[in-house]
Design an enzyme around this catalytic site. Sequence first.
Site, PDB file in Angstrom:
ATOM      1  N   LYS A  63       2.243  -3.266   7.398  1.00 23.36           N
ATOM      2  CA  LYS A  63       2.460  -3.462   5.949  1.00 23.36           C
ATOM      3  C   LYS A  63       3.913  -3.118   5.592  1.00 23.36           C
ATOM      4  CE  LYS A  63      -0.233  -4.435   3.191  1.00 23.36           C
ATOM      5  NZ  LYS A  63      -0.694  -5.773   2.696  1.00 23.36           N
ATOM      6  N   THR A 115       0.825  -1.207   0.000  1.00 21.41           N
ATOM      7  CA  THR A 115       0.000   0.000   0.000  1.00 21.41           C
ATOM      8  C   THR A 115       0.861   1.260   0.000  1.00 21.41           C
ATOM      9  OG1 THR A 115      -1.465   1.294   1.427  1.00 21.41           O
ATOM     10  CG2 THR A 115      -0.124  -0.331   2.524  1.00 21.41           C
ATOM     11  N   ASP A 116       0.283   2.337  -0.523  1.00 25.84           N
ATOM     12  CA  ASP A 116       1.008   3.625  -0.483  1.00 25.84           C
ATOM     13  C   ASP A 116       1.149   4.139   0.948  1.00 25.84           C
ATOM     14  OD1 ASP A 116      -1.650   4.356  -0.023  1.00 25.84           O
ATOM     15  OD2 ASP A 116      -1.737   5.850  -1.620  1.00 25.84           O
ATOM     16  N   GLU A 117       0.362   3.569   1.888  1.00 27.21           N
ATOM     17  CA  GLU A 117       0.435   4.054   3.271  1.00 27.21           C
ATOM     18  C   GLU A 117       1.797   3.797   3.898  1.00 27.21           C
ATOM     19  OE1 GLU A 117      -2.776   3.565   5.964  1.00 27.21           O
ATOM     20  OE2 GLU A 117      -4.278   3.628   4.388  1.00 27.21           O
ATOM     21  N   TYR A 150      -1.586  -0.290  11.281  1.00 27.62           N
ATOM     22  CA  TYR A 150      -1.809  -0.965   9.992  1.00 27.62           C
ATOM     23  C   TYR A 150      -0.650  -0.713   9.023  1.00 27.62           C
ATOM     24  CZ  TYR A 150      -3.273  -1.391   5.136  1.00 27.62           C
ATOM     25  OH  TYR A 150      -3.306  -1.684   3.788  1.00 27.62           O
TER      26      TYR A 150
HETATM   27  P1  NAD Z   1     -10.116  -6.750   2.792  1.00 29.54           P
HETATM   28  O1  NAD Z   1     -10.060  -6.464   4.255  1.00 29.54           O
HETATM   29  O2  NAD Z   1     -11.340  -6.413   2.037  1.00 29.54           O
HETATM   30  O3  NAD Z   1      -9.823  -8.290   2.531  1.00 29.54           O
HETATM   31  C1  NAD Z   1      -8.848  -9.000   3.244  1.00 29.54           C
HETATM   32  C2  NAD Z   1      -9.127 -10.497   3.041  1.00 29.54           C
HETATM   33  O4  NAD Z   1      -8.081 -11.220   3.690  1.00 29.54           O
HETATM   34  C3  NAD Z   1     -10.453 -10.956   3.634  1.00 29.54           C
HETATM   35  O5  NAD Z   1     -11.123 -11.813   2.732  1.00 29.54           O
HETATM   36  C4  NAD Z   1     -10.028 -11.726   4.886  1.00 29.54           C
HETATM   37  O6  NAD Z   1     -10.932 -12.778   5.223  1.00 29.54           O
HETATM   38  C5  NAD Z   1      -8.687 -12.270   4.448  1.00 29.54           C
HETATM   39  N1  NAD Z   1      -7.808 -12.558   5.595  1.00 29.54           N
HETATM   40  C6  NAD Z   1      -7.558 -11.760   6.667  1.00 29.54           C
HETATM   41  N2  NAD Z   1      -6.727 -12.393   7.514  1.00 29.54           N
HETATM   42  C7  NAD Z   1      -6.431 -13.600   6.954  1.00 29.54           C
HETATM   43  C8  NAD Z   1      -5.614 -14.691   7.360  1.00 29.54           C
HETATM   44  N3  NAD Z   1      -4.927 -14.667   8.509  1.00 29.54           N
HETATM   45  N4  NAD Z   1      -5.531 -15.759   6.539  1.00 29.54           N
HETATM   46  C9  NAD Z   1      -6.232 -15.802   5.368  1.00 29.54           C
HETATM   47  N5  NAD Z   1      -7.030 -14.806   4.952  1.00 29.54           N
HETATM   48  C10 NAD Z   1      -7.127 -13.712   5.737  1.00 29.54           C
HETATM   49  O7  NAD Z   1      -8.829  -6.006   2.194  1.00 29.54           O
HETATM   50  P2  NAD Z   1      -8.628  -5.339   0.757  1.00 29.54           P
HETATM   51  O8  NAD Z   1      -9.050  -3.935   0.825  1.00 29.54           O
HETATM   52  O9  NAD Z   1      -9.154  -6.235  -0.286  1.00 29.54           O
HETATM   53  O10 NAD Z   1      -7.031  -5.336   0.703  1.00 29.54           O
HETATM   54  C11 NAD Z   1      -6.335  -6.447   0.155  1.00 29.54           C
HETATM   55  C12 NAD Z   1      -4.844  -6.142   0.212  1.00 29.54           C
HETATM   56  O11 NAD Z   1      -4.571  -4.967  -0.530  1.00 29.54           O
HETATM   57  C13 NAD Z   1      -4.315  -5.896   1.619  1.00 29.54           C
HETATM   58  O12 NAD Z   1      -3.053  -6.495   1.731  1.00 29.54           O
HETATM   59  C14 NAD Z   1      -4.217  -4.379   1.709  1.00 29.54           C
HETATM   60  O13 NAD Z   1      -3.197  -4.010   2.590  1.00 29.54           O
HETATM   61  C15 NAD Z   1      -3.874  -4.023   0.281  1.00 29.54           C
HETATM   62  N6  NAD Z   1      -4.295  -2.692  -0.199  1.00 29.54           N
HETATM   63  C16 NAD Z   1      -5.600  -2.284  -0.061  1.00 29.54           C
HETATM   64  C17 NAD Z   1      -5.992  -1.063  -0.599  1.00 29.54           C
HETATM   65  C18 NAD Z   1      -7.411  -0.572  -0.496  1.00 29.54           C
HETATM   66  O14 NAD Z   1      -7.690   0.586  -0.865  1.00 29.54           O
HETATM   67  N7  NAD Z   1      -8.376  -1.366  -0.047  1.00 29.54           N
HETATM   68  C19 NAD Z   1      -5.053  -0.263  -1.271  1.00 29.54           C
HETATM   69  C20 NAD Z   1      -3.735  -0.709  -1.367  1.00 29.54           C
HETATM   70  C21 NAD Z   1      -3.377  -1.937  -0.852  1.00 29.54           C
HETATM   71  O1  DAU Z   2      -4.071   4.053   0.584  1.00 33.19           O
HETATM   72  C1  DAU Z   2      -4.338   2.692   0.590  1.00 33.19           C
HETATM   73  C2  DAU Z   2      -5.111   2.321   1.833  1.00 33.19           C
HETATM   74  O2  DAU Z   2      -6.430   2.825   1.645  1.00 33.19           O
HETATM   75  C3  DAU Z   2      -5.146   0.822   2.083  1.00 33.19           C
HETATM   76  O3  DAU Z   2      -3.836   0.388   2.365  1.00 33.19           O
HETATM   77  C4  DAU Z   2      -6.077   0.493   3.248  1.00 33.19           C
HETATM   78  O4  DAU Z   2      -6.191  -0.913   3.384  1.00 33.19           O
HETATM   79  C5  DAU Z   2      -7.438   1.060   2.939  1.00 33.19           C
HETATM   80  O5  DAU Z   2      -8.311   0.819   4.026  1.00 33.19           O
HETATM   81  C6  DAU Z   2      -7.341   2.558   2.673  1.00 33.19           C
HETATM   82  O6  DAU Z   2      -6.962   3.283   3.882  1.00 33.19           O
HETATM   83  P1  DAU Z   2      -7.651   4.674   4.283  1.00 33.19           P
HETATM   84  O7  DAU Z   2      -7.475   4.866   5.725  1.00 33.19           O
HETATM   85  O8  DAU Z   2      -7.213   5.754   3.372  1.00 33.19           O
HETATM   86  O9  DAU Z   2      -9.193   4.310   3.882  1.00 33.19           O
HETATM   87  P2  DAU Z   2     -10.572   4.580   4.646  1.00 33.19           P
HETATM   88  O10 DAU Z   2     -11.644   4.234   3.666  1.00 33.19           O
HETATM   89  O11 DAU Z   2     -10.613   3.974   5.989  1.00 33.19           O
HETATM   90  O12 DAU Z   2     -10.576   6.154   4.820  1.00 33.19           O
HETATM   91  C7  DAU Z   2     -10.451   7.026   3.705  1.00 33.19           C
HETATM   92  C8  DAU Z   2     -10.467   8.463   4.250  1.00 33.19           C
HETATM   93  O13 DAU Z   2     -11.779   8.743   4.753  1.00 33.19           O
HETATM   94  C9  DAU Z   2      -9.500   8.692   5.403  1.00 33.19           C
HETATM   95  O14 DAU Z   2      -8.958  10.000   5.305  1.00 33.19           O
HETATM   96  C10 DAU Z   2     -10.398   8.606   6.646  1.00 33.19           C
HETATM   97  C11 DAU Z   2     -11.742   9.103   6.141  1.00 33.19           C
HETATM   98  N1  DAU Z   2     -12.926   8.529   6.796  1.00 33.19           N
HETATM   99  C12 DAU Z   2     -13.036   7.164   6.862  1.00 33.19           C
HETATM  100  C13 DAU Z   2     -14.125   6.583   7.473  1.00 33.19           C
HETATM  101  C14 DAU Z   2     -14.219   5.069   7.574  1.00 33.19           C
HETATM  102  C15 DAU Z   2     -13.932   9.352   7.296  1.00 33.19           C
HETATM  103  O15 DAU Z   2     -13.860  10.594   7.191  1.00 33.19           O
HETATM  104  N2  DAU Z   2     -15.031   8.759   7.887  1.00 33.19           N
HETATM  105  C16 DAU Z   2     -15.153   7.406   8.030  1.00 33.19           C
HETATM  106  O16 DAU Z   2     -16.166   6.951   8.623  1.00 33.19           O
END
Ligand code: NAD
Ligand code: DAU
Length: 337
Positions: A156, A124-126, A152
């Site tokens: 990562k 992730t970019d985080e 988190y």
């Molecule tokens: P998500 O939370 O929707 O899905 C995570 C999945 O992993 C779920 O199906 C969960 O059941 C499974 N899981 C959790 N713990 C596990 C374990 N111990 N063993 C097996 N399975 C397990 O997450 P997402 O948003 O789909 O993110 C997927 C990946 O992409 C993550 O690694 C996250 O860090 C990365 N990522 C997410 C975003 C985003 O915007 N959502 C952006 C950049 C990177």
């Molecule tokens: O940048 C990639 C990341 O993006 C991934 O690595 C993470 O897994 C994914 O969850 C996401 O992280 P963020 O923290 O950016 O996403 P989130 O949707 O939780 O929040 C997006 C923005 O919105 C953040 O600035 C917090 C804000 N927010 C979020 C929630 C849940 C609110 O203002 N209100 C809310 O209720």
Amino acid sequence: MKILVTGGAGFIGSNFVYYLLQNSEDDVVCVDALTYAGNLKTLDNALNHPRFKFYKADITDKATMEKIFADEKFDVVVNFAAESHVDRSIVNPTIFLTTNIIGTQILMDLSLKFNVKRYHQVSTDEVYGDLPLERKDLFFTENTPLHTSSPYSSSKAGADLLVQAYYRTYGLPMTISRCSNNYGPYHFPEKLIPLMIKNALENKKLPVYGKGENVRDWLHVSDHCKAIDLIIRKGRIGEVYNVGGHNERSNIEVVKAILKHLGKSEDLITYVEDRKGHDLRYAIDPTKIQSELGWKHTFQFEDGLKQTIEWYLDNQEWVESVTSGEYQHYYEQRYGK
Ligand code: NAD
Ligand code: DAU
């Protein structure tokens, strides 16, 4: 090829499963522990596919994972499995360290033992921390130092460092992708966009942290899947690739766009206490993946958001099924009744 997709019952992993089944001839095996964020209903359209197999297993359970690796003999491992929600990591960091770091280590040990040809870590970019709101000229490149803010992102970043150490020390054939915020179908409604769509549809308050000024760089999940697919086939071993489409929006802009699309009043917005350690701005420089691998994003944010809102309107049953259990408890703890 036979590809292991861990975390394939979650948001991005499931979209990647569907991407592979539609766009390749590969066999796809999904391992998922089905935590609160993983749901078999998400894989409804894959479960009977002849090139798809599902195992309910935890990536931190070494014995079970070893049996799966021995039986399946994967060519490629793509690790999506993770605890992914920043707010939850602030309340309970332990599971983040266990799944995101130890789980990664176990998958890499098994990849070495069973001669996997490529291990890909979905990061992730985080891991780069944040950028100032007023410096629109600054972007994360692959050389930006890791500088994390939340448990988190630290977990990562820890995993990323371990993946790079396995490359240097043991010669693990690895790649890493670091993507910006995804949106699209099957996004669990604890994250900003699906939560706001769900609440707006139910005429519930839309909780915006702080002043809503924080900026995220939104990428449609299908563009992310395309990037990962390119990296596992053509990316150079040992390399990191940033993925993002220059779609920066403040949170309040996103929330207002959702309300406008649904024809709902902005009176539904409520400003709530800010997230602890809240990252200000994320912005990816995707030059490397564009020039080396020819990747381009296809979705403009406004079109992608409209398509996503329509998907949620058409898939209310999915929303209800994934939010019927633990979600209710989480929601009350986080936002009150
Ligand atoms: P998500 O939370 O929707 O899905 C995570 C999945 O992993 C779920 O199906 C969960 O059941 C499974 N899981 C959790 N713990 C596990 C374990 N111990 N063993 C097996 N399975 C397990 O997450 P997402 O948003 O789909 O993110 C997927 C990946 O992409 C993550 O690694 C996250 O860090 C990365 N990522 C997410 C975003 C985003 O915007 N959502 C952006 C950049 C990177
Ligand atoms: O940048 C990639 C990341 O993006 C991934 O690595 C993470 O897994 C994914 O969850 C996401 O992280 P963020 O923290 O950016 O996403 P989130 O949707 O939780 O929040 C997006 C923005 O919105 C953040 O600035 C917090 C804000 N927010 C979020 C929630 C849940 C609110 O203002 N209100 C809310 O209720």
